[in-house]
Write a protein that holds these residues in place. Structure first.
Motif, PDB file in Angstrom:
ATOM      1  N   ARG A   1      28.946  37.579  52.769  1.00 12.01           N
ATOM      2  CA  ARG A   1      29.910  37.344  51.687  1.00 12.01           C
ATOM      3  C   ARG A   1      30.338  35.883  51.673  1.00 12.01           C
ATOM      4  NH1 ARG A   1      31.154  42.087  49.669  1.00 12.01           N
ATOM      5  NH2 ARG A   1      30.591  43.905  50.936  1.00 12.01           N
TER       6      ARG A   1
ATOM      7  N   PRO B   1      32.818  33.135  49.534  1.00 12.90           N
ATOM      8  CA  PRO B   1      33.931  33.133  48.573  1.00 12.90           C
ATOM      9  C   PRO B   1      33.980  31.913  47.663  1.00 12.90           C
ATOM     10  CG  PRO B   1      34.705  32.328  50.667  1.00 12.90           C
ATOM     11  CD  PRO B   1      33.231  32.624  50.849  1.00 12.90           C
TER      12      PRO B   1
ATOM     13  N   LYS C   1      40.903  35.196  43.743  1.00 11.45           N
ATOM     14  CA  LYS C   1      39.458  35.243  43.520  1.00 11.45           C
ATOM     15  C   LYS C   1      38.689  35.084  44.834  1.00 11.45           C
ATOM     16  CE  LYS C   1      39.297  35.863  39.090  1.00 11.45           C
ATOM     17  NZ  LYS C   1      38.707  37.108  38.531  1.00 11.45           N
TER      18      LYS C   1
ATOM     19  N   GLN D   1      38.979  38.309  46.652  1.00 10.46           N
ATOM     20  CA  GLN D   1      38.181  39.342  45.989  1.00 10.46           C
ATOM     21  C   GLN D   1      36.718  39.247  46.405  1.00 10.46           C
ATOM     22  OE1 GLN D   1      37.236  39.115  41.625  1.00 10.46           O
ATOM     23  NE2 GLN D   1      38.536  40.937  41.543  1.00 10.46           N
ATOM     24  N   ARG D   2      36.188  38.031  46.475  1.00  8.27           N
ATOM     25  CA  ARG D   2      34.787  37.856  46.853  1.00  8.27           C
ATOM     26  C   ARG D   2      34.548  38.236  48.315  1.00  8.27           C
ATOM     27  NH1 ARG D   2      35.580  32.528  44.069  1.00  8.27           N
ATOM     28  NH2 ARG D   2      34.994  32.898  41.892  1.00  8.27           N
TER      29      ARG D   2
ATOM     30  N   ARG E   1      35.681  42.668  48.443  1.00  9.55           N
ATOM     31  CA  ARG E   1      35.104  43.709  47.595  1.00  9.55           C
ATOM     32  C   ARG E   1      33.886  44.320  48.307  1.00  9.55           C
ATOM     33  NH1 ARG E   1      33.323  41.886  41.801  1.00  9.55           N
ATOM     34  NH2 ARG E   1      35.576  41.960  41.431  1.00  9.55           N
TER      35      ARG E   1
END
Length: 266
Positions: A196, A198, A208, A211-212, A215
């Motif tokens: 992941r 971001p 944001k 969220q990255r 999620r």
């Protein structure tokens, strides 16, 4: 120390294609346009692979922790582009407060400017890993000698400062070319990407960035953040400071344990 290098299946196939094209051009010169087209297509795929940080076409690439680490509910928190004299100590304090461990991919020239911070990273139970000496944006265009010199310079610096040799390497932005895998084998380093990302060097919006990172968050994920070149929030705060406490609480709530890459693979 070094280890034996074995080309990836894709690179082996590429070598066979080049040999076949050369032989075909000799045996049947009239077919040279087809051979040239096949080589051009192959080079296009190689170039594209170098632009994909998580691909394994060019060689082994750690993008997720192994099943044993997943079974232990572990995730790897990796922090790039430091050490930063203002941010890194504050990040270390946040990690200490949460009982979390991380792998810091440090830039060689920055480490030489701030050696005490590198030593503090290790003293607090984290790992320092290799992010190249210059952190050049043109790293993926380097030839094998320049690439090796850059990585080896950072390896020597970090090993000397921290009294432990980095075991993993991450290129600038994850971009590379086919020369990297044999260079890493010669230096006994492993390529590590992430699960992941971001984009926290470009996007200063905490919601944001989080969220990255969160999620679909799961055991075995490798998370990327930056204590160097961190984007600023609308309030002017480095985004890692605004998001890391929330991320660590999210991990705790999901019974996920942040560990170093080395511990996850032990």
């Amino acid at each position: 120390m070094s280890r034996r290098w074995t080309p990836s299946p894709f690179l082996q196939a590429s070598a066979a294609l080049h040999a076949g094209a050369a032989l075909g051009a000799v045996v049947s010169p009239s077919h040279w346009p087809w051979a040239l087209g096949a080589l051009a297509a192959n080079h296009a795929v190689i170039t594209t692979a170098g632009l994909l940080p998580r691909t394994r076409l060019l060689g082994p690439n750690l993008v997720r922790l192994p099943p044993q680490a997943q079974a232990r509910r572990e995730v790897a928190l990796t922090i790039d582009d430091g050490p930063d004299p203002e941010l890194t100590p504050r990040v270390l304090d946040l990690l200490d407060a949460a009982g979390a461990k991380a792998s810091f991919f440090c830039i060689g020239w920055r480490a030489r400017q701030h050696p005490a911070i590198c030593r503090d990273i290790v003293a607090r139970g984290h790992r320092v890993e290799n992010h190249g000496d210059t952190h050049s944006n043109a790293f993926s265009l380097f030839g094998p000698r320049r690439m090796r010199d850059d990585i080896a310079a950072a390896q020597a610096t970090l090993s000397d400062l921290c009294c432990q040799a980095p075991e993993f390497f991450r290129p600038t932005a994850g971009l590379r070319n086919p020369f990297l895998d044999p260079v890493l084998a010669g230096l006994d380093l492993r390529l590590a990407a992430w699960t992941r990302r971001p984009y926290d060097t470009r996007d200063g919006r905490p919601e944001k960035v989080l969220q990255r990172l969160t999620r679909g968050l799961a055991a075995g994920d490798i998370l990327l953040m930056h204590d160097g070149h961190a984007a600023l929030t609308p309030e002017g705060q480095p985004v890692i400071l605004a998001t890391l406490p929330v991320l660590l609480e999210t991990l705790r709530a999901q019974s996920l344990r942040p560990v170093t890459l080395r511990d996850a693979l032990a």
